[in-house]
Design an enzyme around this catalytic site. Structure first.
Site, PDB file in Angstrom:
ATOM      1  N   ALA A  33       0.752  -1.229   0.050  1.00 31.75           N
ATOM      2  CA  ALA A  33      -0.165  -0.132   0.060  1.00 31.75           C
ATOM      3  C   ALA A  33       0.987   1.134   0.157  1.00 31.75           C
ATOM      4  O   ALA A  33       1.776   1.459   0.666  1.00 31.75           O
ATOM      5  CB  ALA A  33      -1.006   0.075   1.161  1.00 31.75           C
ATOM      6  N   GLU A  84       4.053  11.247 -29.700  1.00 27.36           N
ATOM      7  CA  GLU A  84       4.894  10.190 -30.055  1.00 27.36           C
ATOM      8  C   GLU A  84       3.985   8.730 -30.290  1.00 27.36           C
ATOM      9  O   GLU A  84       4.362   7.726 -30.242  1.00 27.36           O
ATOM     10  CB  GLU A  84       5.747   9.918 -28.757  1.00 27.36           C
ATOM     11  CG  GLU A  84       5.268   9.533 -27.469  1.00 27.36           C
ATOM     12  CD  GLU A  84       6.125   9.044 -26.372  1.00 27.36           C
ATOM     13  OE1 GLU A  84       6.203   7.787 -26.316  1.00 27.36           O
ATOM     14  OE2 GLU A  84       6.496   9.914 -25.709  1.00 27.36           O
ATOM     15  N   CYS A 118       8.440  12.723 -25.188  1.00 29.00           N
ATOM     16  CA  CYS A 118       7.450  13.578 -24.669  1.00 29.00           C
ATOM     17  C   CYS A 118       7.890  14.905 -25.087  1.00 29.00           C
ATOM     18  O   CYS A 118       7.361  15.920 -24.570  1.00 29.00           O
ATOM     19  CB  CYS A 118       7.481  13.502 -23.178  1.00 29.00           C
ATOM     20  SG  CYS A 118       7.215  11.612 -22.540  1.00 29.00           S
ATOM     21  N   THR A 160       2.511   4.481 -14.351  1.00 31.30           N
ATOM     22  CA  THR A 160       2.984   5.761 -14.720  1.00 31.30           C
ATOM     23  C   THR A 160       2.485   6.038 -16.118  1.00 31.30           C
ATOM     24  O   THR A 160       2.904   7.205 -16.735  1.00 31.30           O
ATOM     25  CB  THR A 160       4.556   5.970 -14.771  1.00 31.30           C
ATOM     26  OG1 THR A 160       5.032   5.050 -15.671  1.00 31.30           O
ATOM     27  CG2 THR A 160       5.020   5.454 -13.402  1.00 31.30           C
ATOM     28  N   SER A 210      16.790   6.242 -17.444  1.00 36.58           N
ATOM     29  CA  SER A 210      15.702   7.408 -17.477  1.00 36.58           C
ATOM     30  C   SER A 210      15.698   8.456 -16.540  1.00 36.58           C
ATOM     31  O   SER A 210      15.855   9.791 -17.002  1.00 36.58           O
ATOM     32  CB  SER A 210      14.181   6.360 -17.913  1.00 36.58           C
ATOM     33  OG  SER A 210      13.441   7.577 -18.129  1.00 36.58           O
ATOM     34  N   HIS A 249       7.995  18.597 -17.183  1.00 36.91           N
ATOM     35  CA  HIS A 249       7.435  17.273 -17.494  1.00 36.91           C
ATOM     36  C   HIS A 249       7.131  16.499 -16.396  1.00 36.91           C
ATOM     37  O   HIS A 249       8.363  16.220 -15.696  1.00 36.91           O
ATOM     38  CB  HIS A 249       8.168  16.888 -18.695  1.00 36.91           C
ATOM     39  CG  HIS A 249       7.739  15.510 -19.180  1.00 36.91           C
ATOM     40  ND1 HIS A 249       6.623  15.157 -19.393  1.00 36.91           N
ATOM     41  CD2 HIS A 249       8.564  14.141 -18.886  1.00 36.91           C
ATOM     42  CE1 HIS A 249       6.664  13.949 -19.798  1.00 36.91           C
ATOM     43  NE2 HIS A 249       7.826  13.245 -19.467  1.00 36.91           N
ATOM     44  N   LYS A 258      11.494  15.809  -6.704  1.00 39.21           N
ATOM     45  CA  LYS A 258      12.741  15.497  -6.733  1.00 39.21           C
ATOM     46  C   LYS A 258      13.458  16.537  -7.297  1.00 39.21           C
ATOM     47  O   LYS A 258      14.566  17.139  -7.170  1.00 39.21           O
ATOM     48  CB  LYS A 258      13.209  14.109  -6.913  1.00 39.21           C
ATOM     49  CG  LYS A 258      12.691  13.037  -5.842  1.00 39.21           C
ATOM     50  CD  LYS A 258      13.002  11.760  -6.134  1.00 39.21           C
ATOM     51  CE  LYS A 258      12.525  10.690  -5.307  1.00 39.21           C
ATOM     52  NZ  LYS A 258      12.754   9.299  -5.649  1.00 39.21           N
ATOM     53  N   ASN A 329       0.501  10.601 -16.647  1.00 37.55           N
ATOM     54  CA  ASN A 329       1.553  11.139 -17.570  1.00 37.55           C
ATOM     55  C   ASN A 329       0.993  11.166 -18.935  1.00 37.55           C
ATOM     56  O   ASN A 329       0.979  10.096 -19.671  1.00 37.55           O
ATOM     57  CB  ASN A 329       2.825  10.251 -17.616  1.00 37.55           C
ATOM     58  CG  ASN A 329       3.932  10.983 -18.604  1.00 37.55           C
ATOM     59  OD1 ASN A 329       3.643  11.900 -19.177  1.00 37.55           O
ATOM     60  ND2 ASN A 329       5.140  10.121 -18.641  1.00 37.55           N
ATOM     61  N   SER A 363      12.468  11.663 -23.814  1.00 41.32           N
ATOM     62  CA  SER A 363      13.493  10.474 -23.711  1.00 41.32           C
ATOM     63  C   SER A 363      14.339  10.471 -25.279  1.00 41.32           C
ATOM     64  O   SER A 363      13.527  10.617 -26.129  1.00 41.32           O
ATOM     65  CB  SER A 363      13.012   9.184 -23.207  1.00 41.32           C
ATOM     66  OG  SER A 363      12.521   9.378 -21.946  1.00 41.32           O
TER      67      SER A 363
END
Length: 459
Positions: A33, A84, A118, A160, A210, A249, A258, A329, A363
Site C-alpha cells: 500500500a 509520440e 514527450c 505511470t 531514464s 514534464h 525531486k 503522464n 527521452s
C-alpha cells in the site's frame, strides 16, 4: 519589427472520461500500500479504450478550443502537432485534423507533426512561435496540439501511464508571453525509453537510466538558462527565487518534487561561499564540493534539498501537478497540463505578473528550459481573465469521470494489445460514458482507413 507579446492566447485540455484509481491498482497488482500513491505520487490514471486513438484525442481538443474561444478556421495559418503515439509511419496527425478546416475552404495551413518522446509538443510550440515571429507570418494565429496515449506493459512502469491532449492558440498580444532570447536546450543520444517495436504500443524502458537522463538534462538546461539569463540581466543573478512558478514534464509527481529539489541543489552549488555560510544553507556545507553528475542517486543530497526546498515546492510547483496526479503522464501534453493546473490553482490577481519557468523533457533525448511571463492586467474582460475563466470546466470534468476497476483497465489494454494495427477493425467499447463533444473511432476498413464520429448528447 517583432510582433508584440507573442505567446499563448488560449489553452484547452482534454482527458478520457474514465480512470483507474491507483489504490485499487496497488491492491490488484499485489504491491505494498502506498507504492503508487506515495512512492510515485500518483492518485488516479486516465486511460483510453479502443474508441480513442491519437487522432480522436487531437480532433477533440482542437474542436473544443475553437468552439470555446470562438476561433474560426479562417483564423488559423499554422497547425503543429507534437506526439509520440504513432499509428501511421507516413500520414501526419495534422493531416487528419484538416477535416475540421476543409469544409470551410481553409487549406492554406502550414505545419506537420514533431516526434521525440514527450518533447514533441514543445518542438511544435517552438515552431509555432518562430512562425509568428518570422517573415512568413501573415497575421493569422497558430494552433499547437500535443497529445498521447501513454500505456506500458504489465509491470512496475504501468502505473505511470496516462492519456490526454492539450491545444494552445499562439499569436501576438497574448496574456501569457514567451520570454524572448532566453532558452536553453540539451540534446543527446540515449536509449532510456524508446519504441522500436512498431507492432506494439508499449515502450522499452531502462528505468534507472531514464531518471539519470532526466535529471542530467534538467541540470544542463537550468545551468545554461541561468547563464543566458544572467548575460541579459547583468545586475540580477537567476535562481529559483526569480520565478513565481516552476513547471516540469511529469513522468510521475514524485520525480517532479525531486527535480525541484535538484534545482535548489543547483542554486546551492552556484552560490558564493559567503552565501553558503548563511542561515539558509546552514548544515549543508559538506555538499559544496560535490559535482552534479556524481549525485543523481545520492540519497543524502536528495533528502537534504527536498527538505530545504519543500516550502518553495509547495508554492511554486505543487499546484501545477493537479492534472498529473489525477490523469497521469500524458507524454507530450504533460508539462502543458501543468500550466493549466497552475492557472486554475489560485485567484487570477495572484497569477498576474508571474514569471514561470518551464522544463520540457523527452527521452532519447531532447530537452529545453524556457520562461513565460503572465500579463499584469487581470481585470474583468482582460485577455488573461478570458483565458483563465474558460478553464472553469477542468475540475468538474475531472470529478465527473467514471471510476473503472483494475480488471476493466487491464482488459482494455489486452484488447488494444490484441488488435494493435489490425485491419479491418470494429471497436468494441461503448461511447455511452464519453464526454459530450468527444470524437471517437467508428471503424478501420481493410485499407487501414479510419473514420471518426462525435458524441452528441441531447441537452
Amino acid at each position: 519589427m517583432w510582433p508584440n507579446n507573442v505567446g499563448i492566447k488560449a489553452i484547452e485540455v482534454y482527458f478520457p472520461a474514465q480512470y483507474v484509481d491507483q489504490t485499487d491498482l496497488e491492491e490488484f497488482d499485489k504491491v505494498s500500500a502506498g507504492k503508487y500513491t506515495v512512492g510515485l505520487g500518483q492518485s488516479k490514471m486516465g486511460f483510453c479504450n479502443d474508441r480513442e486513438d491519437i487522432n480522436s484525442l487531437c480532433l477533440t481538443v482542437v474542436q473544443r478550443l475553437m468552439e470555446r474561444h470562438g476561433v474560426k478556421p479562417q483564423d488559423i495559418g499554422r497547425l503543429e502537432v507534437g506526439t509520440e503515439t504513432i499509428i501511421d509511419k507516413s500520414k501526419s496527425v495534422k493531416s487528419v485534423l484538416m477535416q475540421l478546416f476543409e469544409p470551410f475552404g481553409c487549406t492554406d495551413i502550414e505545419g506537420v507533426d514533431s516526434t521525440n518522446a514527450c518533447y514533441g509538443g514543445t518542438a511544435a510550440l517552438f515552431n509555432a512561435v518562430a512562425w509568428v515571429e518570422s517573415s512568413s507570418y501573415d497575421g493569422r494565429m497558430a494552433l499547437v496540439v500535443a497529445g498521447d496515449n501513454a500505456v506500458y506493459a504489465s509491470g512496475s512502469a504501468r502505473p505511470t501511464g496516462g492519456a490526454g491532449a492539450v491545444a494552445m492558440l499562439i499569436g501576438p498580444n497574448a496574456p501569457i508571453v514567451f520570454d524572448r532570447g532566453i532558452r536553453a536546450s540539451y540534446m543527446r543520444h540515449a536509449y532510456d525509453f524508446y519504441k522500436p517495436d512498431l507492432n506494439s504500443e508499449y515502450p522499452v524502458v531502462d528505468g534507472k537510466l531514464s531518471i539519470q537522463c532526466y535529471l542530467g538534462a534538467l541540470d544542463n538546461c537550468y545551468q545554461k538558462y541561468c547563464q543566458k539569463a544572467n548575460e541579459k540581466n547583468i545586475n540580477e543573478s537567476i535562481s529559483l527565487a526569480s520565478f513565481g512558478a516552476v513547471l516540469f514534464h511529469s513522468p510521475y509527481c514524485k520525480l517532479v518534487q525531486k527535480s525541484f529539489a535538484r534545482l535548489a541543489f543547483n542554486d546551492f552549488l552556484n552560490a558564493s561561499k559567503s552565501a553558503i555560510a548563511n542561515d539558509k544553507y546552514q548544515g549543508l556545507e559538506k555538499f559544496s564540493a560535490l559535482k552534479l553528475e556524481d549525485t543523481y542517486f545520492d540519497r543524502d543530497v536528495e533528502k537534504a534539498f527536498m527538505t530545504l526546498s519543500n516550502k518553495d515546492f509547495a508554492e511554486k510547483t505543487k499546484p501545477s501537478l493537479l492534472i498529473a496526479s489525477l490523469v497521469g503522464n500524458m507524454y507530450t501534453p504533460s508539462v502543458y497540463s501543468g500550466l493549466v493546473s497552475f492557472l486554475i490553482s489560485k485567484p487570477i490577481d495572484q497569477l498576474a505578473g508571474t514569471k514561470v519557468a518551464v522544463f520540457s523533457y523527452g527521452s532519447g533525448l531532447a530537452s529545453s528550459m524556457y520562461s513565460l511571463t503572465i500579463a499584469e492586467d487581470s481585470s474583468s474582460k482582460s485577455d488573461l481573465e478570458k483565458l483563465v475563466s474558460h478553464l472553469s470546466y477542468v475540475k468538474p470534468q475531472l470529478e465527473s469521470r467514471r471510476r473503472a476497476s483494475p480488471e476493466e483497465f487491464t482488459g482494455v489494454l489486452e484488447l488494444r494489445e490484441k488488435n494493435c494495427h489490425k485491419a479491418p477493425y470494429q471497436p468494441q467499447s461503448s461511447i455511452e460514458n464519453m464526454f459530450d463533444g468527444t470524437y471517437y473511432l467508428e471503424s478501420i476498413d481493410e485499407k487501414y482507413r479510419r473514420t471518426y464520429g462525435k458524441v452528441t448528447k441531447s441537452k
